[in-house]
Write a protein that holds these residues in place. Structure first.
Motif, mmCIF file in Angstrom:
data_model
loop_
_atom_site.group_PDB
_atom_site.id
_atom_site.type_symbol
_atom_site.label_atom_id
_atom_site.label_comp_id
_atom_site.label_asym_id
_atom_site.label_seq_id
_atom_site.Cartn_x
_atom_site.Cartn_y
_atom_site.Cartn_z
ATOM 1 N N GLN A 152 0.837 -1.196 0.000
ATOM 2 C CA GLN A 152 0.000 0.000 0.000
ATOM 3 C C GLN A 152 0.879 1.255 0.000
ATOM 4 O OE1 GLN A 152 -3.803 0.187 0.455
ATOM 5 N NE2 GLN A 152 -3.117 2.068 -0.528
ATOM 6 N N ARG A 153 1.931 1.244 0.812
ATOM 7 C CA ARG A 153 2.855 2.388 0.846
ATOM 8 C C ARG A 153 3.539 2.577 -0.498
ATOM 9 N NH1 ARG A 153 4.409 -0.083 5.763
ATOM 10 N NH2 ARG A 153 6.341 -0.843 4.791
ATOM 11 N N ALA A 154 3.973 1.469 -1.096
ATOM 12 C CA ALA A 154 4.665 1.560 -2.387
ATOM 13 C C ALA A 154 3.747 2.131 -3.458
ATOM 14 C CB ALA A 154 5.159 0.173 -2.797
ATOM 15 N N LEU A 155 2.508 1.654 -3.498
ATOM 16 C CA LEU A 155 1.554 2.146 -4.485
ATOM 17 C C LEU A 155 1.277 3.630 -4.274
ATOM 18 C CD1 LEU A 155 -0.488 1.680 -6.774
ATOM 19 C CD2 LEU A 155 -2.154 1.002 -5.020
ATOM 20 N N GLN A 156 1.083 4.047 -3.035
ATOM 21 C CA GLN A 156 0.785 5.446 -2.766
ATOM 22 C C GLN A 156 1.957 6.351 -3.134
ATOM 23 O OE1 GLN A 156 -2.176 6.435 -2.249
ATOM 24 N NE2 GLN A 156 -2.914 4.340 -2.055
ATOM 25 N N ARG A 157 3.193 5.882 -2.927
ATOM 26 C CA ARG A 157 4.351 6.678 -3.345
ATOM 27 C C ARG A 157 4.350 6.897 -4.850
ATOM 28 N NH1 ARG A 157 7.174 3.906 0.692
ATOM 29 N NH2 ARG A 157 7.881 2.305 -0.756
ATOM 30 N N VAL A 158 4.059 5.815 -5.600
ATOM 31 C CA VAL A 158 4.012 5.951 -7.060
ATOM 32 C C VAL A 158 2.940 6.951 -7.465
ATOM 33 C CG1 VAL A 158 3.418 4.737 -9.201
ATOM 34 C CG2 VAL A 158 4.960 3.662 -7.552
ATOM 35 N N LEU A 159 1.765 6.839 -6.871
ATOM 36 C CA LEU A 159 0.661 7.727 -7.227
ATOM 37 C C LEU A 159 0.951 9.170 -6.821
ATOM 38 C CD1 LEU A 159 -2.350 5.457 -6.190
ATOM 39 C CD2 LEU A 159 -1.470 5.861 -8.501
ATOM 40 N N ASP A 160 1.557 9.356 -5.654
ATOM 41 C CA ASP A 160 1.847 10.711 -5.185
ATOM 42 C C ASP A 160 2.886 11.407 -6.056
ATOM 43 O OD1 ASP A 160 0.040 10.409 -3.135
ATOM 44 O OD2 ASP A 160 1.548 9.976 -1.597
ATOM 45 N N GLN A 161 3.769 10.635 -6.677
ATOM 46 C CA GLN A 161 4.821 11.205 -7.512
ATOM 47 C C GLN A 161 4.418 11.294 -8.984
ATOM 48 O OE1 GLN A 161 8.253 8.725 -6.739
ATOM 49 N NE2 GLN A 161 8.140 9.088 -4.534
ATOM 50 N N ALA A 162 3.241 10.764 -9.314
ATOM 51 C CA ALA A 162 2.804 10.711 -10.712
ATOM 52 C C ALA A 162 2.085 11.995 -11.111
ATOM 53 C CB ALA A 162 1.881 9.514 -10.929
ATOM 54 N N ALA A 163 2.194 12.311 -12.383
ATOM 55 C CA ALA A 163 1.428 13.413 -12.967
ATOM 56 C C ALA A 163 0.250 12.840 -13.746
ATOM 57 C CB ALA A 163 2.316 14.247 -13.885
ATOM 58 N N GLU A 164 -0.768 13.638 -13.906
ATOM 59 C CA GLU A 164 -1.962 13.188 -14.624
ATOM 60 C C GLU A 164 -1.596 12.749 -16.040
ATOM 61 O OE1 GLU A 164 -6.047 12.346 -14.715
ATOM 62 O OE2 GLU A 164 -4.752 12.952 -13.059
ATOM 63 N N GLY A 165 -2.100 11.586 -16.438
ATOM 64 C CA GLY A 165 -1.904 11.108 -17.801
ATOM 65 C C GLY A 165 -0.616 10.354 -18.036
ATOM 66 N N GLN A 166 0.191 10.143 -17.015
ATOM 67 C CA GLN A 166 1.447 9.428 -17.209
ATOM 68 C C GLN A 166 1.233 7.925 -17.395
ATOM 69 O OE1 GLN A 166 4.136 10.461 -13.954
ATOM 70 N NE2 GLN A 166 5.173 11.924 -15.293
ATOM 71 N N ASN A 167 2.200 7.297 -18.066
ATOM 72 C CA ASN A 167 2.265 5.845 -18.182
ATOM 73 C C ASN A 167 3.403 5.351 -17.294
ATOM 74 O OD1 ASN A 167 0.232 5.669 -20.176
ATOM 75 N ND2 ASN A 167 1.716 6.122 -21.782
ATOM 76 N N ILE A 168 3.087 4.469 -16.361
ATOM 77 C CA ILE A 168 4.071 4.010 -15.381
ATOM 78 C C ILE A 168 4.100 2.483 -15.375
ATOM 79 C CG2 ILE A 168 4.743 4.030 -12.940
ATOM 80 C CD1 ILE A 168 3.128 6.664 -12.700
ATOM 81 N N ALA A 169 5.294 1.919 -15.441
ATOM 82 C CA ALA A 169 5.470 0.465 -15.365
ATOM 83 C C ALA A 169 6.044 0.105 -14.011
ATOM 84 C CB ALA A 169 6.404 -0.015 -16.476
ATOM 85 N N VAL A 170 5.476 -0.924 -13.383
ATOM 86 C CA VAL A 170 5.993 -1.449 -12.117
ATOM 87 C C VAL A 170 6.282 -2.931 -12.314
ATOM 88 C CG1 VAL A 170 5.513 -1.929 -9.696
ATOM 89 C CG2 VAL A 170 4.755 0.233 -10.707
ATOM 90 N N PHE A 171 7.552 -3.307 -12.208
ATOM 91 C CA PHE A 171 7.963 -4.701 -12.356
ATOM 92 C C PHE A 171 8.053 -5.310 -10.959
ATOM 93 C CE2 PHE A 171 9.222 -2.705 -16.247
ATOM 94 C CZ PHE A 171 9.076 -3.687 -17.224
ATOM 95 N N THR A 172 7.214 -6.301 -10.705
ATOM 96 C CA THR A 172 7.087 -6.853 -9.374
ATOM 97 C C THR A 172 6.859 -8.365 -9.467
ATOM 98 O OG1 THR A 172 5.873 -6.630 -7.281
ATOM 99 C CG2 THR A 172 4.637 -6.148 -9.296
ATOM 100 N N SER A 173 6.097 -8.936 -8.550
ATOM 101 C CA SER A 173 5.916 -10.385 -8.486
ATOM 102 C C SER A 173 4.448 -10.745 -8.342
ATOM 103 C CB SER A 173 6.707 -10.959 -7.303
ATOM 104 O OG SER A 173 8.087 -10.788 -7.479
ATOM 105 N N GLY A 174 4.142 -12.029 -8.542
ATOM 106 C CA GLY A 174 2.756 -12.475 -8.530
ATOM 107 C C GLY A 174 2.055 -12.232 -7.213
ATOM 108 N N GLY A 175 2.707 -12.557 -6.099
ATOM 109 C CA GLY A 175 2.090 -12.339 -4.803
ATOM 110 C C GLY A 175 1.853 -10.882 -4.515
ATOM 111 N N SER A 176 2.776 -10.027 -4.947
ATOM 112 C CA SER A 176 2.621 -8.587 -4.755
ATOM 113 C C SER A 176 1.451 -8.057 -5.578
ATOM 114 C CB SER A 176 3.912 -7.865 -5.157
ATOM 115 O OG SER A 176 5.007 -8.341 -4.395
ATOM 116 N N ILE A 177 1.331 -8.533 -6.815
ATOM 117 C CA ILE A 177 0.210 -8.114 -7.660
ATOM 118 C C ILE A 177 -1.105 -8.559 -7.051
ATOM 119 C CG2 ILE A 177 -0.889 -8.448 -9.912
ATOM 120 C CD1 ILE A 177 1.988 -8.671 -11.067
ATOM 121 N N ALA A 178 -1.162 -9.805 -6.579
ATOM 122 C CA ALA A 178 -2.387 -10.316 -5.971
ATOM 123 C C ALA A 178 -2.771 -9.501 -4.742
ATOM 124 C CB ALA A 178 -2.211 -11.786 -5.603
#
Length: 237
Positions: A152-178
C-alpha cells in the motif's frame, strides 16, 4: 487518467538453489514484452522495479528491447516495497505444524520440481494459515498485514509522484500483484491468492489512476506471448 502497469517478472528458477534468477525462458519472455511495447508505441514516463534480481532483470531486458525499437525509456527506479513476500519463510514457519496432518510434506517441499501439483496444494494450505496469522509472532516472518501495508505504501508513493496522464510500469511479483488487487478491488486474501496462481510470467495488469483513485482495467494480459504462437512461453512459475 493515468496508466499503471503491474508486470510480473519473467520465469525464475523454480526448484533450483537460487530461485531469484531468470531462466532462459524468462529472459525470452522479458524481451518479447519489450518488443510488444515497441509495436504498440507505448512510452513510459516512469519505470519502477522491486529490488529482487528477477524483477530488476525483467525490467532491464524489457526496456532494452523497447529502446531497440526506437522508443526512449526512463531509468529504472528501485523500490524494495514491491518485493515478493518471503515464500521460503512461510514454509519454514508453517511447515512443522502441517507435518502432523501431511507427513509427506517435507519430502514434497524438498523435491518441488518433481511434485509441482502437490507442492501447490501444500503451499496453499500454509499461505491460508499465514493469512490468518496462524504462526508464532516472534518467528521473524513478515505477516500478511505487514506485507499488504508495505505494498500500500509503495503504491501510494508511485501515485503521489505521478502526474496526470502518465504511463508508469511497475515490475514486481505475482504475490505482490495479488495483494495489490486485494487492496484495490476488495477481494478477500483467499481470492487474491487464487488469482496469484493464474498470473502468467511477464503478464500485464493494467490499472487506471486519477490522483489516488485506482481501478482495475485489465488483469493478466498475455497478448505479447500469445501472438508469438509459442506455447512454451506461457508459464506460471
Amino acid at each position: 487518467m493515468g496508466n499503471l502497469y503491474l508486470i510480473r517478472h519473467g520465469q525464475a528458477s523454480f526448484g533450483a538453489s537460487d530461485y531469484d534468477v531468470l531462466s532462459d525462458l524468462g529472459a525470452r519472455q522479458s524481451h518479447a514484452l519489450g518488443e510488444h511495447f515497441g509495436q504498440l508505441g507505448l512510452r513510459f514516463d516512469r519505470c519502477v522495479a522491486g529490488s529482487l534480481r528477477r524483477q530488476q532483470d525483467t525490467a532491464r531486458l524489457a526496456l532494452d528491447a523497447l529502446r531497440a525499437s526506437g522508443v526512449d525509456t526512463p531509468a529504472i527506479d528501485t523500490d524494495p516495497d514491491f518485493n515478493e513476500f518471503d515464500a521460503e519463510g512461510v514454509i519454514r514457519s508453517l511447515l512443522p505444524a502441517l507435518l502432523v496432518q501431511e507427513p509427506e510434506a517435507l519430502h514434497v517441499m524438498r523435491n518441488a520440481r518433481e511434485h509441482r501439483s502437490e507442492f501447490q496444494r501444500l503451499f496453499a494450505l500454509m499461505v491460508q494459515r499465514w493469512h490468518a496469522g496462524d504462526h508464532a509472532e516472534d518467528d521473524g516472518l513478515e505477516t500478511w498485514s505487514a506485507f499488504t501495508a508495505r505494498l500500500q505504501r509503495a503504491l501510494q508513493r508511485v501515485l503521489d509522484q505521478a502526474a496526470e496522464g502518465q504511463n508508469i510500469a511497475v515490475f514486481t511479483s505475482g504475490g505482490s500483484i495479488a495483494a495489490l488487487l486485494h487492496l484495490i478491488t476488495g477481494i478477500t486474501p483467499a481470492q487474491a491468492f487464487t488469482l496469484n496462481w493464474q498470473i502468467i510470467n511477464t503478464s500485464l495488469n493494467h490499472l487506471k489512476f486519477h490522483g489516488r483513485e485506482v481501478s482495475l482495467s485489465t488483469f493478466n494480459s498475455q497478448a505479447h506471448l500469445a501472438l508469438l504462437q509459442a506455447p512454451e512461453l506461457i508459464t506460471y512459475r
